[in-house]
Design an enzyme around this catalytic site. Sequence first.
Site, PDB file in Angstrom:
ATOM      1  N   GLU A  59      18.311  78.364  62.884  1.00  0.00           N
ATOM      2  CA  GLU A  59      18.125  77.754  64.441  1.00  0.00           C
ATOM      3  C   GLU A  59      16.714  78.257  64.913  1.00  0.00           C
ATOM      4  O   GLU A  59      17.386  80.254  64.669  1.00  0.00           O
ATOM      5  CB  GLU A  59      19.114  77.513  65.731  1.00  0.00           C
ATOM      6  CG  GLU A  59      18.475  77.074  66.747  1.00  0.00           C
ATOM      7  CD  GLU A  59      19.789  77.567  68.368  1.00  0.00           C
ATOM      8  OE1 GLU A  59      21.138  78.095  68.001  1.00  0.00           O
ATOM      9  OE2 GLU A  59      19.265  77.055  69.204  1.00  0.00           O
ATOM     10  N   ARG A 294      32.089  83.954  56.926  1.00  0.00           N
ATOM     11  CA  ARG A 294      30.664  84.348  57.529  1.00  0.00           C
ATOM     12  C   ARG A 294      31.060  86.050  56.581  1.00  0.00           C
ATOM     13  O   ARG A 294      31.422  85.893  56.632  1.00  0.00           O
ATOM     14  CB  ARG A 294      30.422  84.568  58.819  1.00  0.00           C
ATOM     15  CG  ARG A 294      31.475  84.809  59.714  1.00  0.00           C
ATOM     16  CD  ARG A 294      30.611  84.435  61.214  1.00  0.00           C
ATOM     17  NE  ARG A 294      29.850  85.218  61.514  1.00  0.00           N
ATOM     18  CZ  ARG A 294      28.997  84.996  62.073  1.00  0.00           C
ATOM     19  NH1 ARG A 294      28.660  83.498  62.076  1.00  0.00           N
ATOM     20  NH2 ARG A 294      28.002  85.775  62.347  1.00  0.00           N
ATOM     21  N   LYS A 304      22.125  86.904  66.346  1.00  0.00           N
ATOM     22  CA  LYS A 304      20.591  87.086  67.156  1.00  0.00           C
ATOM     23  C   LYS A 304      20.704  87.457  68.415  1.00  0.00           C
ATOM     24  O   LYS A 304      20.072  88.118  69.174  1.00  0.00           O
ATOM     25  CB  LYS A 304      20.134  85.413  66.594  1.00  0.00           C
ATOM     26  CG  LYS A 304      19.999  84.650  65.600  1.00  0.00           C
ATOM     27  CD  LYS A 304      18.725  83.895  64.990  1.00  0.00           C
ATOM     28  CE  LYS A 304      19.491  83.232  64.141  1.00  0.00           C
ATOM     29  NZ  LYS A 304      19.643  81.376  64.516  1.00  0.00           N
TER      30      LYS A 304
HETATM   31  P1  ATP Z   1      23.613  84.150  64.840  1.00  0.00           P
HETATM   32  O1  ATP Z   1      24.728  83.840  65.745  1.00  0.00           O
HETATM   33  O2  ATP Z   1      23.167  84.701  64.615  1.00  0.00           O
HETATM   34  O3  ATP Z   1      23.124  83.023  65.994  1.00  0.00           O
HETATM   35  P2  ATP Z   1      23.789  81.014  63.709  1.00  0.00           P
HETATM   36  O4  ATP Z   1      25.007  80.851  62.936  1.00  0.00           O
HETATM   37  O5  ATP Z   1      23.716  80.740  64.825  1.00  0.00           O
HETATM   38  O6  ATP Z   1      24.335  82.804  64.000  1.00  0.00           O
HETATM   39  P3  ATP Z   1      21.672  79.987  62.624  1.00  0.00           P
HETATM   40  O7  ATP Z   1      20.023  79.967  62.720  1.00  0.00           O
HETATM   41  O8  ATP Z   1      22.696  78.703  63.243  1.00  0.00           O
HETATM   42  O9  ATP Z   1      22.439  80.679  63.058  1.00  0.00           O
HETATM   43  O10 ATP Z   1      22.240  80.029  61.311  1.00  0.00           O
HETATM   44  C1  ATP Z   1      21.360  78.982  59.968  1.00  0.00           C
HETATM   45  C2  ATP Z   1      22.531  79.423  58.829  1.00  0.00           C
HETATM   46  O11 ATP Z   1      22.756  80.580  58.689  1.00  0.00           O
HETATM   47  C3  ATP Z   1      23.694  78.471  59.575  1.00  0.00           C
HETATM   48  O12 ATP Z   1      24.455  77.785  58.034  1.00  0.00           O
HETATM   49  C4  ATP Z   1      25.254  79.579  59.149  1.00  0.00           C
HETATM   50  O13 ATP Z   1      26.402  79.214  58.905  1.00  0.00           O
HETATM   51  C5  ATP Z   1      24.621  80.334  58.675  1.00  0.00           C
HETATM   52  N1  ATP Z   1      24.797  82.334  58.691  1.00  0.00           N
HETATM   53  C6  ATP Z   1      24.849  82.807  59.791  1.00  0.00           C
HETATM   54  N2  ATP Z   1      25.126  83.389  59.835  1.00  0.00           N
HETATM   55  C7  ATP Z   1      26.062  83.683  59.036  1.00  0.00           C
HETATM   56  C8  ATP Z   1      26.746  85.063  58.236  1.00  0.00           C
HETATM   57  N3  ATP Z   1      27.237  86.570  59.083  1.00  0.00           N
HETATM   58  N4  ATP Z   1      26.973  85.124  57.063  1.00  0.00           N
HETATM   59  C9  ATP Z   1      26.919  84.134  55.966  1.00  0.00           C
HETATM   60  N5  ATP Z   1      26.132  82.645  57.215  1.00  0.00           N
HETATM   61  C10 ATP Z   1      26.086  82.951  58.207  1.00  0.00           C
HETATM   62 MG    MG Z   2      23.710  78.321  66.028  1.00  0.00          MG
END
Ligand code: ATP
Ligand code: MG
Length: 600
Positions: A59, A294, A304
Amino acid sequence: MTEQHNEASTSNFLRHIIETDLKAGRFANKRWAPPPATAVDLGGAEPDAAQIRTRFPPEPNGFLHIGHAKSIWVNFGMAQHYGGVCHLRFDDTNPEKEEQAYVDAIKDAVQWLGYDWQHQGQSNLYFASDYFEVMYRFACALIKAGFAYVDEQSPEDMRTNRGTLTSPGTNSIWRDRPANESLARFEEMRAGHHPDGAMALRARIDMASPNMNLRDPVIYRIRHAHHHRTGNAWCIYPMYSWAHPVEDALEGITHSICTLEFEDQRPFYEWSLNTLADLGLLNRPLPGQHEFARLNMSYVVTSKRKLLQLVQDGHVNGWDDPRLPTIAGMRRRGYTASAIRLFCERTGVSKANSHIDYSVLEQALRDDQDPQAPRAVAILDPVKLVITNLGAEEVVMCHAPRHPHQPELGEREFAFTRELWIERDDFMQDPPKKYFRLFPGNQVRLKYAFVVTCTGCVTDETGKVTEVHADYLPDTRSGTPGADAVKVKGTVTWISAAHAVPAKIRLYDRLFTEPYPDAGQSHFLDHLNPDSVETVDGWLEPGLDLATPVWQFERLGYFAPDAKASEDGLPAINRITTLKDTWAAHQSKSSAPSKPNRTT
Ligand code: ATP
Ligand code: MG
């Protein structure tokens, strides 16, 4: 990119799933046309040459962090390994928090990590917002077929009537309204006739399902917000949980890999795809969702939202602050893409949540760079060493290999002169036992130069040492016959004071004092380490190429030039990590974090 430690080469359960699917020919007959797919019928599409299709779906609401690096490595790495393609797809269904600047930073991070969404002339860069029209049509089809309805309960009532983990939900009074009434309302929602929260489109599944995610989840909500790509064209936006399977299917994704939090969403993912396929809106074979744990790392936050707070509140200097676990920050600190990929490989892919210690990242950098980083000398906390039996004008040229195991890289040359910079802690007036460096009467080797005998020091009125004195032994020059005749126990690095290059050297420590700053009751900001960076006025060996990606400064660790010079125009150098993991040892001695400088 070659397959070194670059791709998902270690054995893991995801590989097993993919290999089983490939063997069974599960996706053998899939066809593919570049999205956005506007037609349901893919009959005219080409047979898909890609063995598998994966996607990395960020995102665009912040910079990517080490957890995303893991996901990038998994998705792009798997595709690479199995002759597939990985899409970069921006999941931009949340207009308020998303920005073009984040889109650009994310593209940059993926490329820097060594991956590419281009494949055989086809750019696999997509935006969920490109599918808004198709998604809307699909939603209308669900309504017509009785699989979705517009619910006009207040958001609070919707929440209450959802039930709990132990009690079933209650059907909304709007649940059985006629399809054409829902459809009319949905059209009004799109046309902007209703304010945010007035109503929502819900899937019609089962309000008594033990899986809360199947209790008529919302699939569209009203948001009168400007979108960074579609502007004001839409005031309804699909929910991620529904948008995601649709995006995956429209892009012909075979393996939709995500983190474990989405495990409970998988039944809805499958419901969405199967329902749309049954309605003839999607082709089979459909994508499958697979979850892995994760990546969590100690002493950082990987969210983020929390990173944004650190940036916005000025606790760090921007998204690329070298203390942050953002890809931009790690890159600026000096971490290499290959070290990060090695880290991803070492931390593995599993179903069990765990915390990886920060030191695993540092060790990956050492192991990646030890075989290649050119060696150099820097002095971080200088004190002068005067060679009292060498004339002020005398210069002896000394030589050292650029890399101890790569003679082909050649040698560096530097001057040995009367006044040298050495590290302050390489001298002690009154040393403890087992201190083998400079103290009055002791002999040490000045690395790549001569053995010297320490004769004393000069101190100021506070007792601080301002000069160390020594005599050199002319017959002991490194590399000459008989140089080793005088045995010494200590070796000291040095730089000629007349030739040394000044630099601002930034020494980083953990950003937080607690290994899990966001666990437990307290707020993560309460655990910020106030001493997470220290800038010292150091000296560099003359003639260093400041475009070198990473050096190993002898006895000190791995360092990299900072892309941004210091305020006074001097070169700025970041310490990536020390030579050995000195941090754990320091931590066990005192509870306060300290800054290890050296390893000998
Ligand atoms: P954040 O909470 O940091 O915003 P998010 O999962 O909401 O993380 P996205 O931009 O939706 O952020 O993530 C893109 C991809 O990265 C998703 O498929 C998510 O599962 C993966 N991802 C995010 N954080 C991790 C992590 N700590 N370990 C492995 N994969 C991750
Ligand atoms: Mg997300």
